[in-house]
Design an enzyme around this catalytic site. Structure first.
Site, short mmCIF file in Angstrom:
data_model
loop_
_atom_site.label_atom_id
_atom_site.label_comp_id
_atom_site.label_asym_id
_atom_site.label_seq_id
_atom_site.Cartn_x
_atom_site.Cartn_y
_atom_site.Cartn_z
N TYR A 1 -0.91 -0.46 10.10
CA TYR A 1 -1.12 -1.09 8.79
C TYR A 1 0.12 -0.92 7.93
CZ TYR A 1 -3.33 -2.11 4.28
OH TYR A 1 -3.65 -2.65 3.04
N SER B 1 0.85 -1.19 0.00
CA SER B 1 0.00 0.00 0.00
C SER B 1 0.89 1.24 0.00
CB SER B 1 -0.90 0.01 1.24
OG SER B 1 -1.45 1.29 1.46
N SER B 2 0.38 2.32 -0.59
CA SER B 2 1.17 3.55 -0.64
C SER B 2 1.38 4.17 0.74
CB SER B 2 0.48 4.58 -1.55
OG SER B 2 -0.81 4.88 -1.06
N CYS B 3 0.66 3.70 1.76
CA CYS B 3 0.83 4.26 3.10
C CYS B 3 2.15 3.83 3.73
CB CYS B 3 -0.33 3.87 4.00
SG CYS B 3 -0.36 2.13 4.46
N HIS C 1 -12.67 3.56 2.69
CA HIS C 1 -11.77 4.63 2.28
C HIS C 1 -12.59 5.82 1.78
CE1 HIS C 1 -8.96 1.15 2.13
NE2 HIS C 1 -8.14 2.04 2.62
N LYS D 1 2.67 -3.78 6.25
CA LYS D 1 2.94 -3.86 4.82
C LYS D 1 4.43 -3.75 4.53
CE LYS D 1 -1.08 -4.63 3.03
NZ LYS D 1 -1.30 -5.89 2.30
#
Length: 311
Positions: free
Chosen positions: A137, A108-110, A180, A141
């Site tokens: 999270y 994920s881009s987070c 989201h 990841k």
């Protein structure tokens, strides 16, 4: 990966896994393995090992994850960290143990630092603090990426990782507390239109900028990379284009047909100021998205109307 390969999609009932499943079937892949969470609890190593031992998948798309928006990430911090660590560790270990030819881990881009330079290049990983609201999270990841790299380094496993930007599309979660921003806005504006409300309140200032990729485009990119990429370094997947939450709210309200006022609740958190992926690496490999945001919002609203209980 050929049409007769045995392919396991972990998380096939989710938006991402579902899109990958559809895309593989459209391409006439004939042996796709799936299991629901009630059939196989991916948090339990023994269960995962038995599944891999009995079925011997050749290729794995690791799309299973516990996911949610700012509110869910912030409230269920322990669950988001524990569940995601267990899921990815169990599957990666089993894939190694039972001789999977290739595995793709979806991140994920987070994972990127909160204040990382924009656009986000792959090499910015671990160069600064994470956004606090979704840190558990993100840490899970990051661990998945590093675990994939470590198994490649130690055991020679062909495990690759991809980092999608913000996703939306068919099969999305439209729950106001756990979804989201884009699906949440679809629901908010639809319900406001249905009730005849004059205003819709959106969290934050509206100034943060976000990038959005339609889930079916992500699936296309994943299959393309599974067939064409074997590198150690993870690859960003996105559009390379972003817009503000205020602009997004305007697009959604227009598509839904809400004609009232949009109000921003500045007492609520904005999250990361900007998240735009640098997708130059992906583009250099010959892949680019095809579904633009206005079309994607239209398709998502149709999905919401078809598959969600209306008020």
């Amino acid at each position: 990966m050929d049409k007769g390969s045995l392919i396991y999609i972990a998380g096939h009932r989710g938006m991402v896994g579902g899109a990958i499943n559809r895309a593989l079937k459209e391409r006439q892949y004939q042996q796709i393995l799936t299991r629901t969470s009630s059939e196989l609890d991916l948090r339990h190593q023994d269960s995962v090992n038995r599944f891999f031992e009995n079925n011997r998948p050749e290729y794995v798309f690791l799309a299973a994850a516990k996911v949610g928006g700012i509110m869910a990430n912030n409230i269920y911090r322990g669950e988001f960290l524990y569940d995601n660590l267990m899921i990815e560790a169990n599957i990666i270990q089993a894939a190694h143990q039972y001789g999977v030819k290739k595995l793709m881990f979806l991140g994920s881009s987070c994972i990127y630092p909160k204040m990382a330079p924009q656009p986000l290049k792959e090499e910015y990983l671990l160069e600064g603090p994470l956004e606090q609201t979704n840190e558990p999270y993100a840490i899970a990841k990051i661990a998945g990426i590093k675990l994939s790299e470590a198994y490649r380094d130690q055991y020679g496993c062909n495990f690759i990782s991809v980092m999608p930007t913000n996703l939306y599309g068919k099969g999305d979660n439209y729950d106001l507390e756990k979804s989201h921003v884009l699906p949440a806005l679809i629901r908010k504006f639809h319900e406001a239109k249905t009730k005849g409300d004059k205003t819709v309140t959106v969290w934050g200032t509206g100034s943060p900028k976000r990038e959005f990729l339609y889930a079916d485009d992500l699936a296309e990119a994943c299959i393309y990379l599974m067939e064409n990429y074997d590198g150690r370094e993870f690859v960003n997947i996105g559009t390379g284009e972003d817009l503000s939450i205020k602009e997004l709210a305007g697009l959604v309200s227009k598509e839904v047909g809400f004609e009232g006022e949009i109000v921003f609740d500045t007492s609520k958190p904005d999250g990361t100021p900007r998240k735009l992926m640098d997708v130059s690496k992906l583009h250099s490999m010959g892949w680019k998205h095809s579904i633009e945001l206005p079309e994607g919002i239209k398709l998502s609203y149709e999905d919401f109307l078809s598959n969600t209980t209306q008020p």
